[in-house]
Design a protein around this motif. Structure first.
Motif, mmCIF file in Angstrom:
data_model
loop_
_atom_site.group_PDB
_atom_site.id
_atom_site.type_symbol
_atom_site.label_atom_id
_atom_site.label_comp_id
_atom_site.label_asym_id
_atom_site.label_seq_id
_atom_site.Cartn_x
_atom_site.Cartn_y
_atom_site.Cartn_z
ATOM 1 N N UNK A 154 0.922 -8.779 15.136
ATOM 2 C CA UNK A 154 1.100 -7.896 13.989
ATOM 3 C C UNK A 154 -0.272 -7.455 13.505
ATOM 4 N N UNK A 155 -0.398 -6.188 13.153
ATOM 5 C CA UNK A 155 -1.691 -5.693 12.663
ATOM 6 C C UNK A 155 -2.221 -6.587 11.549
ATOM 7 N N UNK A 156 -3.504 -6.885 11.626
ATOM 8 C CA UNK A 156 -4.039 -7.815 10.639
ATOM 9 C C UNK A 156 -4.096 -7.172 9.255
ATOM 10 N N UNK A 157 -4.024 -5.845 9.186
ATOM 11 C CA UNK A 157 -4.052 -5.176 7.878
ATOM 12 C C UNK A 157 -2.686 -4.578 7.510
ATOM 13 N N UNK A 158 -1.640 -5.019 8.210
ATOM 14 C CA UNK A 158 -0.314 -4.427 7.969
ATOM 15 C C UNK A 158 0.139 -4.643 6.526
ATOM 16 N N UNK A 159 -0.039 -5.856 6.025
ATOM 17 C CA UNK A 159 0.445 -6.147 4.675
ATOM 18 C C UNK A 159 -0.336 -5.325 3.651
ATOM 19 N N UNK A 160 -1.650 -5.243 3.832
ATOM 20 C CA UNK A 160 -2.466 -4.454 2.903
ATOM 21 C C UNK A 160 -2.013 -3.000 2.906
ATOM 22 N N UNK A 161 -1.641 -2.499 4.073
ATOM 23 C CA UNK A 161 -1.232 -1.094 4.148
ATOM 24 C C UNK A 161 0.126 -0.861 3.503
ATOM 25 N N UNK A 162 1.096 -1.699 3.841
ATOM 26 C CA UNK A 162 2.435 -1.412 3.328
ATOM 27 C C UNK A 162 2.574 -1.761 1.849
ATOM 28 N N UNK A 163 1.675 -2.582 1.335
ATOM 29 C CA UNK A 163 1.746 -2.889 -0.092
ATOM 30 C C UNK A 163 0.853 -1.969 -0.909
ATOM 31 N N UNK A 164 0.119 -1.071 -0.252
ATOM 32 C CA UNK A 164 -0.739 -0.153 -0.993
ATOM 33 C C UNK A 164 -2.060 -0.761 -1.402
ATOM 34 N N UNK A 165 -2.334 -1.978 -0.963
ATOM 35 C CA UNK A 165 -3.599 -2.599 -1.369
ATOM 36 C C UNK A 165 -4.783 -2.072 -0.566
ATOM 37 N N UNK A 166 -4.504 -1.539 0.607
ATOM 38 C CA UNK A 166 -5.595 -0.993 1.422
ATOM 39 C C UNK A 166 -6.240 0.165 0.664
ATOM 40 N N UNK A 167 -7.555 0.149 0.579
ATOM 41 C CA UNK A 167 -8.226 1.177 -0.215
ATOM 42 C C UNK A 167 -8.830 2.240 0.706
ATOM 43 N N UNK A 168 -8.280 3.412 0.628
ATOM 44 C CA UNK A 168 -8.780 4.568 1.368
ATOM 45 C C UNK A 168 -9.787 5.303 0.480
ATOM 46 N N UNK A 169 -10.555 6.221 1.081
ATOM 47 C CA UNK A 169 -11.508 6.996 0.286
ATOM 48 C C UNK A 169 -10.795 7.678 -0.874
#
Lengths: 742, 326
Positions: A46-61
């Motif tokens: 499973x992508x190591x950043x999957x949870x951050x992405x689907x929960x919106x925690x991943x910070x994009x520019x």
């Protein structure tokens, strides 16, 4: 001269395995080959950043919000062609909230398309900046503009969709002779409309020029180091004073390699106001000012001999790359033409529209659409099935195996309509089914000049760091899997950092080169770190260094087996740290990767609507580092290709040059309900190119789908459709013409 | 953008009283937000109707069989409503269930769907001035790009009416209930649309202080059969290129009543008078195909939207067959 070690490898794949001897540069990790047994590699992590992405925690520019941050917008030319006559920004600065305004074009200079940047404005709030656009006083002298490459004076004449007019004079003697000698010849024209990249995260960045003279940037980019270089040079700063972050990137597809005029403007504004400035394009700007896949007109004449072998191939194309007049070239798979006399000619036709940029396999979907359409016609002339004809002509040993595997899994025999233009048994008269197939070719094996840091801490934490970006392909997970494989631990344990130019240098993500460039570097770093870990463990336990190894989550030292964490406690307070290098490629098995795709469609002959029912891809990417990630890349590319085949087109108002469908309501992209049953079959090949042997999957799976779908539609309705996208109006017009001709 | 006031009236009368020039009613705001962001609307105040859910919401069926649909009922509520389960009302459920996306359907209201502005790409761009937005002197689509534009009923503007709900409500004989101040009135839904949908004419006939409060369906609508069919280029989130709503009464093998309204082909929902010719006939594919040919023979397509003639016929035949249970 670098010293080398001769190393024997077994390369290829089950149907074509062979032993080769390669020169491995001294210091490189011993290469993996067909016989290597791997644990984490090839699995489904499973992508190591999957949870951050689907929960919106991943910070994009786009998500970056800094204290005191200003918002910037760009004033743009409403005219497609002419000159900026005068520019008066004095009224802008006085408006509420406006902090700074700078010109981006000098009076007297040309405006080249609707959207050409004129000035940039920073204000406290985005709506204030947008309001201030109205206060920009710009006058233009306008000129008549060609806003469609078909209207260019040098554009070929099209009559009923076919190019008429002479073929290029030069270099065609051999082809002409081969055509004259051919048993059958065919000629045809193919047309492709402009596709926009449609990145979910629009282009842009946040720039913060600080009091100490450094510039810190959060960018949506495919090239952190490229943006650093671009901004440093535009602002005349040394590169080490610029730091670029791109922790998460919401799609680039080839359009996000530079800081762009907008990014430079944001940095200049920040230098003026000494606070962070955010400039992200609107959706309309993203469609109209940030590049696209150029349009194309392609005509081909070709010949086959009595056995059905392609003996003549004359390919003549025009590209529509917008105002630059460059970069509209098209490409196609060469492996059908090893026994043909070939010629390839191309001209770009400029027009007063946004400039084309690289887009996922630049030029290839266009070229392959035309090529595979012609191959379909040649098969018909040879009296052969399309699959048999390709097997006869395709020189690629990998794809030969892929064609057979794919045809079997797809059900080629059953899905192919034996009587094109007529319904299959049991279908109502208006539903026409058909199947098509197409090849894909790509040839990038990655390059040198990259470094990766692997660090093992006393508490058992393992880090893998590289300053390049993960553009959404799963590169961080690739780094985790490779590091984990080398250290014999689970991928979830690896802390991966990407997207910060303070970390070791990495590549721009273009041409499917990130994985092949970085994967061997990641592995080399982990391999070096493992060696040092083993040495320190050996020293602490007073055993022979050679007797320590990492395996199955444990560190084995002679007759003792320590848990990985337990072993790490022995390394002391100074972390193990190794810097991996990217050595040059070896000779390897072959320099290209092969793929093919199959599509089955159903066409409603009354409404012209095409629905794709089934798509299947067989794709080689060398070593499959992670099956889930690889399939994900292939499936995404198939969807993008289907969308290009059936829906996507930039619609421009010819009179003004302004795009009319620059939004996600009218710029049509395939959605969930449009998706067929889809299957991606990875075809692993030990390519022997480096210590890992993995190729990238950005481009290779993004080439075949439009051609396969177009051929499927042709098989369904009995008439080839040679103009993308295949919208309902084109299908109905083709069916009507067929009725008239009957 | 100009700051605007958001008003939350506590009654329909107060909402009507709060209306005025440069003031806009807001229900879910699906269409309005797009217009505000594109800056083609620049209101001083938004009069928010959502607080009036008690008065403007709900689907109710009276003992006499009439049905009241509150203007704030969502498209999804209509699509899912048991009160609309009768075959005669199926067209309305199908039309609302086909619109947009699940997210939009769960938010968008019936009133908003009926009263939304059209989707012509020239009209929707602040960069263009056309006769319909009042800033230009001609229809830009006419000599420009018009692949999604009108093939019927064109006066001097090629826009198409975008509502999914309007064609079925037309064939069901719906009435709309409108309140101005304290006064309520009911009118046939056809009167909601201008007699001559010229460029200079708004998409609907309501006054600035008229609040659409409900749509009423007559009891007779539930009888018979109905269907809605649309064709669109994509299955996910797309506008219909052509749509057809049909209501048929069939008794003893003969058609006793027939009503047809086309969508996405004209500046208004486009009722088909020829439907009357079906009355007395036995329903059959051949009959329906003949009618569809007759109807679309009168279309006036452009070079770019000629496909709608063929697609529209197919869609109409499909809807007629479904309504007739064939």
């Amino acid at each position: 001269m670098t010293s080398r070690d001769e190393h024997e490898m077994r390369v290829g794949f089950a149907g074509d395995a062979k032993k080769i001897t390669v020169d491995v540069p001294t210091g490189d990790a011993p290469p993996w080959d067909l016989d290597t047994r791997l644990t984490s590699v090839g699995g489904r992590t499973r992508r190591i950043d999957a949870v951050a992405k689907v929960t919106g925690r991943a910070r994009y520019a786009y998500d970056v919000d800094l204290p005191g941050m200003l918002h910037a917008v760009v004033a743009r030319s409403p005219h497609a062609a002419g000159r900026l006559a005068s520019l008066d920004l004095s009224a802008v600065a006085a408006l509420p909230g406006v902090a700074a305004v700078i010109p981006l074009k000098e009076p007297g200079n040309r405006v080249r398309f609707v959207g050409d940047p004129i000035a940039a404005i920073a204000a406290q709030r985005l709506d204030q900046a947008l309001d201030a656009l109205a206060a920009v006083r710009a006058e233009y002298t306008t000129e008549a503009a060609v806003t469609d490459f078909r209207d260019h004076p040098d554009a070929p004449e099209l009559v009923r969709g076919e190019v008429v007019g002479p073929w290029p004079g030069r270099g065609g003697d051999e082809v002409a002779a081969a055509l004259a000698a051919a048993a059958h010849t065919a000629e045809g024209t193919w047309i492709c409309e402009v596709q926009t990249h449609s990145c979910l995260e629009s282009h842009g960045l946040v720039a913060w020029f600080k009091d100490d003279g450094t510039l810190e940037v959060w960018a949506s980019t495919q090239a952190t180091f490229g943006v650093r270089g671009g901004l440093a040079s535009a602002l005349e700063l040394p590169e080490e004073k610029v730091r670029v972050h791109a922790e998460f990137v919401g799609g680039g597809f080839g359009s996000k390699f530079g800081a762009d005029a907008e990014g430079v403007a944001a940095a200049r504004l920040s230098r003026l106001v000494k606070c962070p400035v955010k400039l992200m394009l609107s959706r309309f700007e993203d469609h109209t000012c940030a590049g696209n896949r150029p349009s194309a007109i392609i005509r081909i004449r070709a010949g086959i001999d009595a056995r059905g072998i392609i003996t003549a191939w004359d390919y003549d194309a025009w590209g529509g790359p917008g105002y630059t007049g460059r970069g509209g070239g098209t490409r196609h798979n060469p492996t059908y033409f090893t026994r043909a006399k070939t010629r390839n000619s191309h001209r770009d036709l400029d027009s007063a529209t946004d400039a084309g940029r690289a887009m996922r396999a630049p030029g290839w979907p266009q070229g392959n659409f035309a090529m595979e359409g012609m191959v379909e016609r040649l098969a018909e002339l040879a009296g052969m099935d399309g699959l048999a004809f390709r097997l006869l002509n395709d020189a690629d040993p990998i794809r030969q195996a892929e064609w057979r595997l794919g045809a079997e899994r797809f059900g080629w025999e059953q899905r192919r309509n034996p009587k094109p233009g007529t319904p299959r048994d049991g279908d109502p008269a208006h539903l026409l089914r058909g199947a098509g197939l197409a090849s894909a070719f790509w040839g990038q094996m990655g390059g040198t000049g990259n470094q990766v840091t692997c660090r093992i801490h006393q508490d058992g934490t393992v880090e893998a760091r590289n300053g390049a970006q993960d553009i959404g392909t799963g590169m961080k997970t690739v780094m985790a899997v490779l590091t984990a494989e080398e250290l014999g631990i689970a991928p979830e344990r690896i802390r991966v950092t990407m997207g910060d130019t303070n970390d070791p240098v990495g590549p721009a993500s273009g041409g499917s080169t990130t994985t092949p460039s970085l994967a061997p570097t990641v592995r080399h770093a982990a391999w070096l770190a493992k060696a040092e870990l083993c040495e320190r463990v050996a020293a602490a336990l007073r055993v022979e260094p050679g007797s320590v190894r990492c395996e199955g989550g444990r560190v084995i030292a002679g007759d003792r087996a320590l848990g990985f964490d337990e072993a790490c406690r022995l390394i002391g307070p100074t972390p193990v740290e190794a810097t991996g290098r990217r050595f040059r490629n070896y000779e390897g098995y072959q320099d290209s990767v092969a793929g093919c795709q199959f599509a089955a469609v159903v066409v409603d002959a009354r409404t012209g609507v095409v629905r794709v029912e089934k798509m299947l891809a067989v794709q080689d990417c060398g070593l499959v580092i992670d099956t889930l990630l690889a399939e994900n890349q292939v499936l995404g590319a198939m969807i993008q290709g289907m969308s290009y085949a059936l829906h996507e087109q930039r619609i421009v108002d010819r009179a003004t040059g302004r795009m009319l469908n620059g939004d996600f309501l009218n710029y049509k992209i395939s959605g969930p309900a449009d998706l067929p049953d889809m299957e991606a079959i990875m075809f692993p090949v030990a390519n022997g190119k480096n210590n890992v042997g993995a190729a990238g999957l950005g481009e290779p799976p993004a080439i075949a789908a439009p051609a396969a779908i177009a051929n499927a539609v042709g098989n369904a309705i009995g008439i080839p459709l040679r103009h993308l996208p295949i919208t309902l109006d084109k299908v109905l017009a083709a069916l009507a013409e067929a009725r008239r001709n009957r | 953008m100009n700051p605007f006031e958001l008003r939350n009236p506590d009654s329909v009368a107060a909402a009507s009283g709060a209306a005025g020039p440069a003031r806009v009613f807001k229900a879910a705001g699906i269409d309005l937000l797009d217009r505000l962001k594109e800056r083609i609307d620049d209101p001083d105040a938004l009069v928010n109707l959502l607080p009036l859910g008690a008065e403007l919401g709900g689907i109710g069926r009276s003992d006499d069989g009439t049905i009241r649909l509150g203007a704030l009922v969502t498209l999804q509520q209509i699509a899912d409503s048991d009160a609309l389960a009768a075959p005669g009302l199926r067209a309305l459920r199908e039309a609302c269930g086909e619109a947009a996306t699940p997210q939009v359907r769960s938010r968008a209201t019936l009133g908003g769907n009926l009263l939304q502005r059209n989707r012509c790409w020239y009209f929707r761009s602040a960069a263009f001035q056309c006769a319909h937005d009042g800033k230009g002197d001609r229809c830009l689509a006419w000599h420009g790009e018009n692949r999604y534009h009108a093939i019927f009923g064109v006066v001097d503007c090629l826009r198409v009416h975008p509502s999914n709900a309007a064609p079925p409500l037309m064939v069901l004989g719906a009435e709309v209930e409108v309140q101005r101040g304290e006064a309520r009135r009911r009118q046939p839904i056809a009167a909601l649309f201008p007699d001559s949908p010229a460029a200079a004419t708004a998409e609907h006939t309501l006054g600035a202080d008229d609040v659409l409060i409900a749509v009423h369906l007559p009891a007779a609508a539930a009888r018979g059969g109905s269907a809605y069919r649309e064709s669109r280029e994509k299955q996910s989130f797309d506008w219909a290129t052509t749509a057809a709503a049909v209501h048929l009464g069939v008794e003893g093998g003969r058609i006793t009543s027939a009503s047809i309204c086309l969508g996405a082909v004209a500046p208004n929902p486009w009722p088909v008078d020829d439907a009357q010719s079906l009355v007395g006939e036995a329903p059959s594919r051949e009959l329906f195909e003949q009618l569809a040919r007759r109807v679309f023979r009168r279309a006036t397509p452009t070079e770019q939207n000629r496909y709608k003639v063929e697609v529209g016929q197919a869609i109409l035949v499909d809807a007629l067959l479904a309504a007739a249970g064939l």
